[in-house]
Design a protein around this motif. Structure first.
Motif, PDB file in Angstrom:
ATOM      1  N   ALA A  47       0.903  -1.362  -0.107  1.00 23.31           N
ATOM      2  CA  ALA A  47      -0.101  -0.280   0.250  1.00 23.31           C
ATOM      3  C   ALA A  47       0.632   1.003   0.167  1.00 23.31           C
ATOM      4  O   ALA A  47       1.866   1.403   0.952  1.00 23.31           O
ATOM      5  CB  ALA A  47      -0.595   0.435   0.800  1.00 23.31           C
ATOM      6  N   VAL A  48       0.201   2.145  -0.920  1.00 21.03           N
ATOM      7  CA  VAL A  48       1.515   3.171  -0.907  1.00 21.03           C
ATOM      8  C   VAL A  48       0.873   4.494  -0.452  1.00 21.03           C
ATOM      9  O   VAL A  48      -0.724   5.206  -1.034  1.00 21.03           O
ATOM     10  CB  VAL A  48       1.604   3.682  -2.515  1.00 21.03           C
ATOM     11  CG1 VAL A  48       2.816   4.790  -2.990  1.00 21.03           C
ATOM     12  CG2 VAL A  48       2.263   2.522  -3.415  1.00 21.03           C
ATOM     13  N   VAL A  49       2.019   5.080   0.780  1.00 26.12           N
ATOM     14  CA  VAL A  49       0.856   6.861   1.070  1.00 26.12           C
ATOM     15  C   VAL A  49       1.784   8.094   0.468  1.00 26.12           C
ATOM     16  O   VAL A  49       3.055   7.904   0.690  1.00 26.12           O
ATOM     17  CB  VAL A  49       0.779   6.029   2.782  1.00 26.12           C
ATOM     18  CG1 VAL A  49       0.527   7.701   3.243  1.00 26.12           C
ATOM     19  CG2 VAL A  49       0.402   4.760   3.316  1.00 26.12           C
ATOM     20  N   ALA A  50       0.807   8.658  -0.543  1.00 34.01           N
ATOM     21  CA  ALA A  50       1.922   9.627  -1.056  1.00 34.01           C
ATOM     22  C   ALA A  50       1.053  11.220   0.290  1.00 34.01           C
ATOM     23  O   ALA A  50      -0.291  11.184   0.405  1.00 34.01           O
ATOM     24  CB  ALA A  50       1.340   9.834  -2.034  1.00 34.01           C
ATOM     25  N   ARG A  78      -4.781  -0.822  -7.827  1.00 28.67           N
ATOM     26  CA  ARG A  78      -4.364  -0.318  -8.969  1.00 28.67           C
ATOM     27  C   ARG A  78      -3.794  -1.566  -9.653  1.00 28.67           C
ATOM     28  O   ARG A  78      -3.058  -2.872  -8.653  1.00 28.67           O
ATOM     29  CB  ARG A  78      -3.142   0.340  -9.064  1.00 28.67           C
ATOM     30  CG  ARG A  78      -3.534   1.338  -8.170  1.00 28.67           C
ATOM     31  CD  ARG A  78      -4.374   2.703  -8.723  1.00 28.67           C
ATOM     32  NE  ARG A  78      -4.685   3.441  -8.440  1.00 28.67           N
ATOM     33  CZ  ARG A  78      -5.510   4.562  -8.272  1.00 28.67           C
ATOM     34  NH1 ARG A  78      -7.149   4.659  -9.675  1.00 28.67           N
ATOM     35  NH2 ARG A  78      -6.011   5.639  -8.049  1.00 28.67           N
ATOM     36  N   SER A  79      -4.102  -2.495 -10.843  1.00 27.21           N
ATOM     37  CA  SER A  79      -2.700  -3.401 -11.149  1.00 27.21           C
ATOM     38  C   SER A  79      -2.097  -3.315 -11.673  1.00 27.21           C
ATOM     39  O   SER A  79      -1.206  -2.091 -11.706  1.00 27.21           O
ATOM     40  CB  SER A  79      -3.654  -3.210 -12.779  1.00 27.21           C
ATOM     41  OG  SER A  79      -4.541  -4.491 -12.598  1.00 27.21           O
ATOM     42  N   GLU A  88      -1.811  -3.361  -6.616  1.00 26.75           N
ATOM     43  CA  GLU A  88      -1.069  -2.520  -5.895  1.00 26.75           C
ATOM     44  C   GLU A  88      -2.371  -1.402  -4.689  1.00 26.75           C
ATOM     45  O   GLU A  88      -3.184  -1.224  -5.791  1.00 26.75           O
ATOM     46  CB  GLU A  88      -0.159  -1.077  -5.685  1.00 26.75           C
ATOM     47  CG  GLU A  88       1.188  -0.767  -5.025  1.00 26.75           C
ATOM     48  CD  GLU A  88       2.351  -0.067  -5.957  1.00 26.75           C
ATOM     49  OE1 GLU A  88       3.078  -0.596  -6.096  1.00 26.75           O
ATOM     50  OE2 GLU A  88       1.795   1.458  -6.372  1.00 26.75           O
ATOM     51  N   MET A  89      -2.065  -1.340  -3.355  1.00 32.91           N
ATOM     52  CA  MET A  89      -2.846  -0.165  -3.000  1.00 32.91           C
ATOM     53  C   MET A  89      -2.790   0.830  -2.741  1.00 32.91           C
ATOM     54  O   MET A  89      -1.743   1.656  -2.360  1.00 32.91           O
ATOM     55  CB  MET A  89      -3.702  -0.271  -2.099  1.00 32.91           C
ATOM     56  CG  MET A  89      -4.764   0.256  -1.087  1.00 32.91           C
ATOM     57  SD  MET A  89      -5.187  -0.341   0.113  1.00 32.91           S
ATOM     58  CE  MET A  89      -6.259  -1.157   0.309  1.00 32.91           C
ATOM     59  N   THR A  90      -3.556   2.782  -3.584  1.00 41.56           N
ATOM     60  CA  THR A  90      -3.125   3.766  -3.233  1.00 41.56           C
ATOM     61  C   THR A  90      -4.221   4.407  -1.914  1.00 41.56           C
ATOM     62  O   THR A  90      -5.439   3.854  -2.281  1.00 41.56           O
ATOM     63  CB  THR A  90      -3.509   4.864  -4.543  1.00 41.56           C
ATOM     64  OG1 THR A  90      -2.540   4.029  -5.658  1.00 41.56           O
ATOM     65  CG2 THR A  90      -2.945   6.250  -4.480  1.00 41.56           C
ATOM     66  N   VAL A  91      -3.605   4.557  -1.134  1.00 42.02           N
ATOM     67  CA  VAL A  91      -4.188   4.689   0.520  1.00 42.02           C
ATOM     68  C   VAL A  91      -4.924   6.035   0.049  1.00 42.02           C
ATOM     69  O   VAL A  91      -4.354   7.361   0.098  1.00 42.02           O
ATOM     70  CB  VAL A  91      -2.865   4.810   1.788  1.00 42.02           C
ATOM     71  CG1 VAL A  91      -3.157   4.588   2.708  1.00 42.02           C
ATOM     72  CG2 VAL A  91      -2.183   3.118   1.636  1.00 42.02           C
TER      73      VAL A  91
END
Ligand code: 4AD
Ligand code: MG
Length: 431
Positions: A47-50, A78-79, A88-91
């Motif tokens: 999981a990506v935290v921006a 997201r693929s 993948e996950m966009t947090v």
């Protein structure tokens, strides 16, 4: 609380927002982006935290996360072809349930005793989770194999008044005022069930108070025990090789990710298809002597013997017709050669040893009664078992597959202790 999505099922929600309940497995950070490796038991996802896309609270929460902290994460799936899972996950938000402090299992090397003392936590690690997932798949395949072939699942008792596999390693307990033993094998009861239902199988725990501290022995282990009326030892072996091949192929089909985590050489498993080689005990003795073992005819094989024999094959091998003297009381003697019995042990490749013990059973009441005397077993305790030969006896055969040794082989593990959630070993009853 809205429903959570399992990580295994995020493929159904690409470009949608979902919430997952999970633990932090790992974390990397590069200033303005945090990469969270999350696990929920069903799988792993990054999981990506921006920083510039989430609230300050969520950024702060993500920053505080430690190994094994529990949390909910909401984000968009997201693929992602670069990630192992493909997603993948966009947090969007992070909700902490608990920040874990001082988690005892760290990435550094731990000794076996430490890990075994922390087995309740150790099973969270990717390797241990993979092994237990393979175990679950093996059980599923076992049930599918027998259910699809018309076998009935029958549950033999666990508390028993007598022994099946010799009296030396019985687990004694009291049954109110009587003596009782934890079952070593459900076989004798399964024979009764086969006379009632034709083809049956059991799956349950068995117990042996063996003072063996080897990589193949557990005190409590699980066995699959089919028993079949009107089946002789040849057909018994045919069924065993189809059964074991089916289980291995089913794990290959359904547990690719787990086998990868375990770094298992799957080419070794792909070749597990019928038929399996069969050699007699006599031939095995000759082979062993030729290979430097000093073993007389009539002696049982130990782990080094089994490993040496198995090394000649890339599939499991049946060793057939052992000496009557060293095998269990219920095995049927070869009519042409009563000093050996109609039996076979199946020895797994790669040094995993005996995974199946099986035989045709004595169907003659007279001979069975003699065997009780020879083995010093009290006939009264086995009256019911003799009845099976008195009232419509038929040729019949069966076998027992040790689940943990099978899982150890399929996973390529060093020791059976990792194949069962909470192993009972010599000197270990905790946790
Ligand atoms: O060869 P065994 O002792 O056979 C029986 O118990 C028969 N009554 C089975 C039957 O014909 N229904 O045990 C069967 C299998 C072994 O081949 C091995 O895989 C496993 O059970 N086994 C053990 N696994 C782990 N730890 C132990 N201490 C085991 N003892 C046997
Ligand atoms: Mg055996």
């Amino acid at each position: 609380m809205s429903n959570v999505c399992l990580i295994r099922e995020v493929n159904r929600f690409v470009d949608q927002s979902v919430k997952i309940g999970c633990w932090l497995h790992n974390k990397r950070s590069s200033g303005k982006i945090q990469f969270l490796q999350l696990r929920d038991g069903s799988g792993y996802i990054q999981a990506v935290v921006a920083k510039n896309e989430v609230s300050p609270e969520t950024w702060e929460a993500a920053s505080k996360l430690t190994h094994e902290s529990s949390l909910y994460v909401t984000g968009t799936i997201r693929s992602d072809s670069r990630s192992q899972s493909g997603f993948e996950m966009t947090v969007q938000s992070v909700d902490i349930i608990q920040i874990t402090e001082d988690y005892p299992i760290t990435p550094k090397e731990h000794g076996v005793d430490f890990l075994m003392d922390h087995r309740h936590l150790w099973i969270r690690s990717p390797r241990q989770r993979a092994v237990l997932a393979v175990r679950a798949q093996v059980i599923r395949a076992v049930q599918q194999f027998f259910d699809d072939r018309g076998f009935y699942l029958v549950d033999p008792p666990i508390l028993t008044p007598s022994s099946c596999e010799g009296t030396t390693n019985l687990f004694h307990t009291k049954y109110f005022d009587e003596d009782a033993y934890l079952t070593q094998s459900g076989q004798l009861y399964m024979e009764a069930a086969a006379m009632a239902m034709g083809r049956v199988y059991s799956f349950g725990p068995t117990f042996r108070a063996e003072k063996s501290k080897t990589r193949r022995h557990l005190i409590e282990f699980w066995m699959i025990e089919p028993e079949m009326a009107f089946v002789d030892q040849q057909e018994n072996m045919n069924i065993q090789e189809q059964f074991v091949s089916f289980v291995v192929q089913s794990v290959l089909q359904n547990c690719r990710a787990e086998l990868q985590t375990l770094e298992r050489d799957v080419s070794k498993l792909e070749s597990i298809v019928p038929p399996f080689p069969r050699i007699s005990y006599d031939e095995a003795i000759v082979f062993l002597k030729e290979n430097g073992f000093d073993i007389p005819w009539g002696e049982d094989f130990g782990a080094p013997h089994e490993t040496a024999i198995a090394a000649s094959y890339d599939k499991p091998v049946f060793i057939t017709n052992y000496p009557t003297e060293i095998k269990s009381f219920y095995m049927k003697p070869d009519p042409n050669r009563p000093e050996v019995v109609l039996c076979a042990d199946m020895i797994a490749p790669e040094g995993y040893g005996e995974i199946i013990g099986g035989s045709q059973r004595i169907d003659d009441p007279q001979l069975l009664a003699e065997r009780f005397d020879e083995h010093n077993l009290p006939q009264e305790a086995y009256q019911w078992y003799l009845d099976l030969r008195k009232y419509g006896t038929v040729p019949h055969s069966g076998f027992g597959l040790g689940l943990e040794r099978t899982v150890a082989w399929i996973c390529g593990l060093e020791h059976v202790r990792e194949t069962i959630p909470f192993p009972r070993l010599l000197y270990r009853l905790y946790p």
